[in-house]
Design an enzyme around this catalytic site. Structure first.
Site, PDB file in Angstrom:
ATOM      1  N   ALA A  23       0.815  -1.209   0.000  1.00 55.76           N
ATOM      2  CA  ALA A  23       0.000   0.000   0.000  1.00 55.76           C
ATOM      3  C   ALA A  23       0.853   1.266   0.000  1.00 55.76           C
ATOM      4  O   ALA A  23       0.557   2.225  -0.715  1.00 55.76           O
ATOM      5  CB  ALA A  23      -0.938   0.004   1.204  1.00 55.76           C
ATOM      6  N   TRP A  54      11.023  -9.212   9.221  1.00 58.30           N
ATOM      7  CA  TRP A  54      11.186  -8.726  10.592  1.00 58.30           C
ATOM      8  C   TRP A  54      11.766  -9.848  11.453  1.00 58.30           C
ATOM      9  O   TRP A  54      11.211 -10.950  11.510  1.00 58.30           O
ATOM     10  CB  TRP A  54       9.839  -8.295  11.166  1.00 58.30           C
ATOM     11  CG  TRP A  54       9.385  -6.979  10.647  1.00 58.30           C
ATOM     12  CD1 TRP A  54       8.575  -6.754   9.566  1.00 58.30           C
ATOM     13  CD2 TRP A  54       9.726  -5.683  11.159  1.00 58.30           C
ATOM     14  NE1 TRP A  54       8.394  -5.405   9.374  1.00 58.30           N
ATOM     15  CE2 TRP A  54       9.082  -4.722  10.341  1.00 58.30           C
ATOM     16  CE3 TRP A  54      10.495  -5.249  12.237  1.00 58.30           C
ATOM     17  CZ2 TRP A  54       9.201  -3.354  10.566  1.00 58.30           C
ATOM     18  CZ3 TRP A  54      10.617  -3.885  12.463  1.00 58.30           C
ATOM     19  CH2 TRP A  54       9.977  -2.957  11.631  1.00 58.30           C
ATOM     20  N   GLY A  72       5.133  -7.056   1.437  1.00 54.51           N
ATOM     21  CA  GLY A  72       4.728  -8.397   1.054  1.00 54.51           C
ATOM     22  C   GLY A  72       4.785  -8.634  -0.436  1.00 54.51           C
ATOM     23  O   GLY A  72       5.010  -9.770  -0.887  1.00 54.51           O
ATOM     24  N   VAL A 107       9.874   3.853  12.207  1.00 51.95           N
ATOM     25  CA  VAL A 107       9.025   4.779  12.944  1.00 51.95           C
ATOM     26  C   VAL A 107       8.740   4.158  14.307  1.00 51.95           C
ATOM     27  O   VAL A 107       8.254   3.021  14.395  1.00 51.95           O
ATOM     28  CB  VAL A 107       7.719   5.047  12.182  1.00 51.95           C
ATOM     29  CG1 VAL A 107       6.750   5.847  13.042  1.00 51.95           C
ATOM     30  CG2 VAL A 107       8.006   5.779  10.884  1.00 51.95           C
ATOM     31  N   HIS A 154      -1.417 -13.302   5.188  1.00 50.19           N
ATOM     32  CA  HIS A 154      -2.528 -12.437   4.814  1.00 50.19           C
ATOM     33  C   HIS A 154      -3.230 -11.821   6.021  1.00 50.19           C
ATOM     34  O   HIS A 154      -4.460 -11.827   6.085  1.00 50.19           O
ATOM     35  CB  HIS A 154      -3.562 -13.239   4.000  1.00 50.19           C
ATOM     36  CG  HIS A 154      -3.013 -13.920   2.796  1.00 50.19           C
ATOM     37  ND1 HIS A 154      -3.656 -14.983   2.182  1.00 50.19           N
ATOM     38  CD2 HIS A 154      -1.891 -13.692   2.066  1.00 50.19           C
ATOM     39  CE1 HIS A 154      -2.951 -15.383   1.140  1.00 50.19           C
ATOM     40  NE2 HIS A 154      -1.867 -14.617   1.050  1.00 50.19           N
ATOM     41  N   ALA A 205      -3.741  -3.229   4.576  1.00 48.55           N
ATOM     42  CA  ALA A 205      -4.690  -4.333   4.775  1.00 48.55           C
ATOM     43  C   ALA A 205      -5.321  -4.322   6.155  1.00 48.55           C
ATOM     44  O   ALA A 205      -6.351  -4.973   6.366  1.00 48.55           O
ATOM     45  CB  ALA A 205      -3.990  -5.673   4.532  1.00 48.55           C
TER      46      ALA A 205
END
Length: 557
Positions: free
Chosen positions: A6, A55, A80, A213, A485, A519
């Site tokens: 995104a 991660w 992803g 962040v 997902h 998502a």
């Protein structure tokens, strides 16, 4: 905040307006044009084998009462989309009708279809004069399918499943060629398709990578920037508006560390609550899947030159009460490794694509250096386990069809969490193991079966030349794992809904200057792998934030 599926879309679309000054912050490495790592570009998902792109130390509890297991989440530009299996599925109109019912206005099928058109450059569909979308999509031609897939299609037809020429335009059940987010040359990551040379050359776009962040900054109840760390140095970024696109695990974690979330939980960790929003981190949803591995004779394999993963799929309906149509999915994988033995083994996956169970993302510590807790609670809803079994039994039935069974040597149910990395190792050890695997997989059956059992002692034999084994429901249910997902943890909905976090403009309730676009805002998980719906959602958000209709930005696709 976040350069994943995104975030890359948002940075590209919003910086198209020269009046905007956009900073894109990504925790992982950049993958710029001309310098994208070969394993990310690969049309077989080799990048999922590289731990550098994930991660570190993240774990998740799959089923209530079980111990946590490692859970991979991307930390690299493209998120992803840079490490996924490249399934390019839209989902069903009924998925987005449920979004609308939950209070996410503007997500009717016509609206989302317009946004999907901006995303997709489907190389196998006629364009009829329309401009292509940003992301190439292609399919493995049926003449290249390995024999077991061709025979599974025939067996499925015998059970009443027709062939669907374009599953993304077909709401019915059926067998189909899997649309993949790639062309012949490379993976279609959001980084490749949206953060192009031309986009990166914009003077109003700044990209900061390897930058984490840690929290949001406030002026009263307005977010006016973020706190971040880069190369061990802490610094701040001022902003008129912050858009959080860190995904369904890390977006709620950042909100909670910043004081936005369940107030009681935050106070127990010493975090001063800013807004008591109970839904932050709740409503976590995911697809449950399991794998059957097949050893293949030479004549029934995917051609070694074809670097593809998912070849075909089967959408099915459980038919159980109160369950939506198209809630089950099977997928056929023709290759398990980028190495030479990769086509000697295939996998058939079965999955529940419309689960009702929900879990939560919670903080284990106020520190940004401590991973959040992820608890999927799969199978908590009593409607889910029977459908997991329905999907697995459908795969089992097709694999036992005589013509299908004749195309493989043995079929095994793999234990929970078995994925590509179990078939692959790095370095010199990986080279030696790969050479041994090639030799063993082409050995006589008794040697092959023994070696497979030693390599994967928890695998359960399903079928082979010496007869079939009957798998129990308990064995099948114990083999499930969560897909990559996760959705729903900052859900879009009506303000009165205690689980809602953002409104239909992606604005976080009770806070100014802050939106979430990823998502995590999906109120209900779509009946599809979530990459394509996430890109669609980001296109929708960019248009909505810019005050434009859903068809905006087509000219710059």
């Amino acid at each position: 905040m976040g350069g994943g599926s995104a975030g890359a879309v948002m940075a590209a679309r919003l910086s198209a307006d020269p009046e905007h000054s956009v900073v894109l912050v990504e925790a992982g490495d950049d993958t710029p044009p001309g310098a994208t790592p070969a394993d990310i570009d690969d049309t077989f998902p080799s990048s999922t084998l590289n731990p550098h792109y994930f991660w570190p130390g993240l774990e998740a509890t799959v089923v209530s009462g079980e111990a946590p297991r490692p859970y991979p989440q991307a930390r690299v530009m493209g998120g992803g989309s840079s490490i996924m299996g490249m399934f390019a599925l839209r989902g069903l109109p009924s998925d987005y009708a449920r979004w609308t019912a939950a209070g996410a206005r503007g997500f009717g099928w016509d609206d989302v279809a317009a946004c999907f058109e901006k995303v997709e450059d489907d190389r196998d569909r006629p364009r009829n004069g329309a401009r292509p979308g940003a992301c190439p999509i292609s399919r493995t031609p049926r003449q290249q399918w390995p024999a077991f897939v061709q025979r599974m299609e025939q067996a499925a037809a015998g059970l009443g499943f027709p062939f669907a020429d374009n599953i993304n335009a077909t709401p019915q059940d059926g067998f189909f060629a899997m649309p993949a987010s790639c062309d012949d040359a490379a993976r279609s990551s959001s980084a490749r398709c949206y953060l192009t040379r031309e986009v990166r050359a914009r003077e109003n776009l700044t990209i900061l990578t390897n930058t984490c962040v840690t929290s949001l900054r406030f002026d009263g109840r307005r977010v006016d920037g973020v706190n971040a760390i880069r190369a061990g140095e802490a610094f701040t970024l001022d902003a008129h508006e912050v858009i959080l696109s860190a995904g369904a695990i890390h977006s709620p974690a950042i909100l909670m560390r910043s004081g936005i979330g369940p107030a009681d939980d935050l106070a127990r960790l010493g975090i001063q609550p800013v807004v008591d929003r109970r839904g932050v981190g709740r409503n976590l949803q995911n697809h449950a899947y399991q794998f059957f591995a097949l050893t293949l004779p030479r004549a029934t394999r995917l051609a070694a030159r074809v670097r593809r993963f998912a070849v075909a799929g089967l959408r099915a309906s459980s038919g159980l009460p109160d369950c939506p149509a198209g809630d089950l999915m099977l997928f056929m994988l023709g290759r398990v490794s980028p190495r030479a033995f990769g086509t000697d083994v295939a996998m058939v996956g079965s999955a529940l694509y419309a689960p009702f169970s929900t879990g939560a993302v919670t903080l284990a510590s106020a520190s940004p250096h401590v991973n959040p807790r992820v608890d999927f609670r799969m199978l908590d809803d009593p409607r889910d386990a029977p459908r997991v079994l329905k999907a697995a039994r459908l795969a089992e039935r097709l694999l036992r069809e005589p013509a299908v069974a004749a195309s493989y040597g043995e079929a095994f149910l793999l234990p929970a969490g078995m994925a590509l990395n179990q078939f692959n190792r790095g370095g010199v050890t990986g080279v030696l193991i790969a050479a041994g695997a090639k030799a063993v997989l082409n050995s006589p059956g008794v040697v092959r079966r023994r070696a497979f059992s030693l390599a994967f002692p928890e695998a359960q034999l399903l079928a082979g030349p010496h007869g079939d084994a009957q798998l129990s429901d308990a064995q099948l249910l114990s083999s499930i794992a969560p897909m990559g997902h996760p959705v729903g943890t900052c859900a879009m909905g009506r303000e009165v809904d205690p689980l809602a976090v953002v409104d239909d403009g992606y604005r976080v309730y009770d806070i100014d200057g802050l939106r979430v676009v990823d998502a995590s805002v999906m109120p209900v998980i779509p009946s599809a792998n979530t990459h394509l719906p996430t890109l669609m959602l980001a296109e929708h958000a960019a248009a909505r934030i810019a005050g434009m209709p859903a068809t905006a930005f087509v000219e710059s696709a």
